[in-house]
Design a protein around this motif. Structure first.
Motif, PDB file in Angstrom:
ATOM      1  N   LYS A 138      -6.303 -11.040 -18.980  1.00 19.79           N
ATOM      2  CA  LYS A 138      -6.568 -10.113 -17.886  1.00 19.79           C
ATOM      3  C   LYS A 138      -5.275  -9.482 -17.413  1.00 19.79           C
ATOM      4  N   PHE A 139      -5.400  -8.212 -16.993  1.00 16.97           N
ATOM      5  CA  PHE A 139      -4.254  -7.432 -16.574  1.00 16.97           C
ATOM      6  C   PHE A 139      -4.597  -6.735 -15.265  1.00 16.97           C
ATOM      7  N   GLY A 140      -3.630  -6.639 -14.357  1.00 16.20           N
ATOM      8  CA  GLY A 140      -3.885  -6.004 -13.076  1.00 16.20           C
ATOM      9  C   GLY A 140      -2.704  -5.197 -12.591  1.00 16.20           C
ATOM     10  N   VAL A 141      -2.998  -4.188 -11.762  1.00 17.29           N
ATOM     11  CA  VAL A 141      -1.970  -3.329 -11.179  1.00 17.29           C
ATOM     12  C   VAL A 141      -2.224  -3.216  -9.695  1.00 17.29           C
ATOM     13  N   GLY A 142      -1.163  -3.313  -8.900  1.00 17.19           N
ATOM     14  CA  GLY A 142      -1.288  -3.180  -7.463  1.00 17.19           C
ATOM     15  C   GLY A 142      -0.263  -2.189  -6.919  1.00 17.19           C
ATOM     16  N   LEU A 143      -0.669  -1.429  -5.911  1.00 16.09           N
ATOM     17  CA  LEU A 143       0.220  -0.475  -5.259  1.00 16.09           C
ATOM     18  C   LEU A 143       0.075  -0.635  -3.750  1.00 16.09           C
ATOM     19  N   SER A 144       1.194  -0.827  -3.068  1.00 13.62           N
ATOM     20  CA  SER A 144       1.183  -1.012  -1.631  1.00 13.62           C
ATOM     21  C   SER A 144       1.957   0.119  -0.956  1.00 13.62           C
ATOM     22  N   LEU A 145       1.312   0.785   0.006  1.00 14.98           N
ATOM     23  CA  LEU A 145       1.925   1.885   0.739  1.00 14.98           C
ATOM     24  C   LEU A 145       2.005   1.518   2.214  1.00 14.98           C
ATOM     25  N   GLN A 146       3.144   1.752   2.816  1.00 20.55           N
ATOM     26  CA  GLN A 146       3.322   1.428   4.227  1.00 20.55           C
ATOM     27  C   GLN A 146       4.172   2.493   4.897  1.00 20.55           C
TER      28      GLN A 146
END
Length: 291
Positions: A282-290
Motif C-alpha cells: 500500500k502507498f499513500g500521499v498526504g498534503l498539509s496546508l496551514q
C-alpha cells in the motif's frame, strides 16, 4: 507540567508506529484561523482500494477570559459532534469537558461528561455517559514519583456489566521512556522509546492483544504476539524519514518534507515482505496546508 493522563502513557513509542503513515489513502489537511480567533480544520481522505472519498470540517473557538474552548465537527457521513471544554480556571490543572454526537441517518446518539485533575505527582480522571444508547462509567489514576509512574484505568459498560481494566507501569527521563501495560490479565504490552540524539528517535514494542474469543467449539482464539521496531531520522530542520518493521515482515517507510512555510508533504508505504511479488503493498500521499 502536570502528570499525564493514563491514555497518554507510552505515547512517544506508539506515535513512531502510527503517526505519519497513511497507506492506501490520499489525504489532504487544511488548517486556518480567522482574525477573530476562530480556527477551522478541514480533512479529506480518498481510499485507493474502495474509491471512497470522506471528509470532515471542524471549527474551534477559544474564550480566553473563561478558559473555555468550543469545538464542533461535521463529516461526510453526516455525523454531528460538539464539545465544550474548560481548563485551569476553576482550579489549576482541572479540566472539565462535555461532548455529544448525533448521526441523523442511523439515530445513533452519544454523550460524555469528563473531569480531569492533573498535578505534579498525580492525575485523576472520571467520566460517564452514553455511547450509542449504552450507558458507561470509567476513570483512571496515574501516580508519579521522580522518574517512575504507575497507573490504572477502568471502563464499565452498565448494560452488559462488561468491565475492562488496565494497569500501567513505567520509567521516563528526558531521552528514554519504558512503558508496560496489562489489560484484563489477558493482553499485555511493553514498549521502549529512546531519543538517541537530535536526529534519531527509536522505538520498540512487544505485546499480545486480548484474545478474540468465540473460536470453534466455544474455545477462545489465541492472539498472536506482535513485535515492532520503528525509527525517525531527521535529515534537516524541514525533512525526516520514518521506518518500521514488525514480526510479520511488514515494512513501513515514510518521507516528510516541509516545502515552504505552511505547506508540508508526506509519502508513505507499507510493503508485505513475506510476499514481495503478489503482496498487499500500500502507498499513500498526504498534503498539509496551514495559514
Amino acid at each position: 507540567m502536570g502528570t499525564p493522563i493514563y491514555c497518554d502513557l507510552g505515547k512517544l513509542a506508539r506515535d513512531l508506529f502510527k503517526v505519519g503513515y497513511h497507506p492506501g489513502l490520499w489525504q489532504l489537511d487544511c488548517k486556518t484561523m480567522t482574525s477573530s480567533g476562530l480556527e477551522f480544520f478541514t480533512s479529506g481522505f480518498a481510499n485507493q482500494d474502495a474509491s471512497k472519498v470522506m471528509g470532515s470540517l471542524q471549527s474551534k473557538y477559544k474564550v480566553e477570559d473563561y478558559g473555555i474552548t468550543l469545538t464542533e465537527r461535521w463529516n461526510t457521513e453526516n455525523l454531528l459532534y460538539g464539545q465544550i471544554l474548560q481548563k485551569d480556571k476553576l482550579a489549576e490543572g482541572l479540566m472539565l469537558m462535555a461532548e455529544a454526537s448525533f448521526q441523523p441517518s442511523s439515530g445513533d446518539k452519544s454523550a460524555k461528561l469528563m473531569a480531569d485533575l492533573a498535578k505534579d505527582n498525580f492525575n485523576i480522571l472520571g467520566k460517564g455517559g452514553i455511547n450509542k444508547g449504552q450507558p458507561f462509567v470509567g476513570g483512571s489514576l496515574v501516580v508519579a514519583h521522580k522518574e517512575f509512574y504507575g497507573g490504572v484505568a477502568l471502563d464499565y459498560n452498565i448494560d452488559d456489566s462488561n468491565l475492562v481494566w488496565k494497569l500501567g507501569l513505567g520509567w521516563t527521563n528526558e531521552s528514554t521512556t519504558i512503558h508496560s501495560e496489562l489489560v484484563n490479565a489477558e493482553g499485555w504490552l511493553v514498549s521502549l522509546f529512546h531519543k538517541a540524539n537530535d536526529q534519531i528517535d527509536l522505538g520498540f514494542e512487544i505485546g499480545k492483544p486480548m484474545s478474540a474469543g468465540g473460536g470453534e467449539g466455544g474455545e477462545e482464539q489465541q492472539s498472536e504476539l506482535n513485535i515492532g521496531l520503528g525509527m525517525i531520522y531527521h535529515l534537516e530542520a524541514d525533512a525526516l524519514i520514518r521506518a518500521k518493521i514488525n514480526n510479520k515482515v511488514e515494512v513501513g517507510l515514510g518521507y516528510q518534507q516541509k516545502l515552504r512555510e505552511g505547506i508540508t508533504m508526506s509519502i508513505s508505504t507499507v510493503i508485505d515482505g513475506m510476499n514481495i511479488t503478489d503482496g498487499n503493498h500500500k502507498f499513500g500521499v498526504g498534503l498539509s496546508l496551514q495559514c
